[in-house]
Design a protein around this motif. Sequence first.
Motif, short mmCIF file in Angstrom:
data_model
loop_
_atom_site.label_atom_id
_atom_site.label_comp_id
_atom_site.label_asym_id
_atom_site.label_seq_id
_atom_site.Cartn_x
_atom_site.Cartn_y
_atom_site.Cartn_z
N ARG A 1 8.03 -5.21 -3.15
CA ARG A 1 6.79 -4.79 -3.82
C ARG A 1 6.55 -3.30 -3.75
NH1 ARG A 1 2.14 -8.80 -1.82
NH2 ARG A 1 0.93 -7.33 -3.12
N GLU B 1 7.44 0.39 -4.82
CA GLU B 1 8.08 0.93 -6.01
C GLU B 1 8.16 2.45 -5.95
OE1 GLU B 1 5.76 -0.50 -9.27
OE2 GLU B 1 6.60 -2.53 -9.17
N SER C 1 3.07 -10.78 4.14
CA SER C 1 3.62 -9.62 3.44
C SER C 1 2.50 -8.63 3.09
CB SER C 1 4.38 -10.05 2.18
OG SER C 1 3.52 -10.66 1.23
N GLU C 2 1.31 -9.15 2.83
CA GLU C 2 0.15 -8.27 2.61
C GLU C 2 -0.18 -7.50 3.90
OE1 GLU C 2 -1.42 -7.73 -0.15
OE2 GLU C 2 -0.73 -9.35 -1.48
N ARG D 1 3.21 -15.30 2.53
CA ARG D 1 2.50 -14.60 1.45
C ARG D 1 1.50 -13.59 2.02
NH1 ARG D 1 2.74 -20.06 0.02
NH2 ARG D 1 0.75 -20.37 1.09
#
Length: 205
Positions: free
Chosen positions: A123, A125, A88-89, A85
């Motif tokens: 994430r 876009e 990925s940040e 989690r």
Amino acid sequence: MNAQTERARIAGPVGTIEIAIDHPADREAPVGVVVLSHPHPLFGGTMDNKVVQTMVRAFLQMGWRTVRHNFRGVGASEGTHDEGRGESEDLLAVIAAHRLPGRPLALGGFSFGAYVTTLAAARLEGDARASRLLLVGPSTQRALPADVPPDTVVIHGEADDVVPLSATMDWARPQQLPVIVMPGTGHFFHGQLTQLRDLIVRSWR
């Protein structure tokens, strides 16, 4: 990796992120930039992993600038492991810091790094999306990667004893996603790194 590798640090979500940048022969006009992510931090994974360095060599050969990074808690990167989690940040922070305006962004990862790559890619876009993904020996067993675009290059060893080929096929099948299998090859591609580099170049082009 070599004398020309640039080592640097950027600000991340929980502190410093350590990065390494390598430039292609045409330093001033790279094809684009590719951000590469390393295997599992709790099992010795770092941005200097041999498979990750092989990915670097493949992209340099194709004219891309490469950016590697250590996930939180590895090397000089601050923070503690967060099971993908937070990682990925971290990856999104590296992407934001090292995009090249007007040039493609690609993402690649090995094992746990491939898993995190899918999470981060999902994430992004609109115009921020990656142009393409490379997943080598993706971690598909303990946690399921996000779905990926149909032109994603997936390479897996037939004899992978860490992530069974069957697990990656089970993940790829519902997406009708092709998987390139290297016969008789284990998770870390021992003795097969040159072949892996050449396969990446052929598959990407």
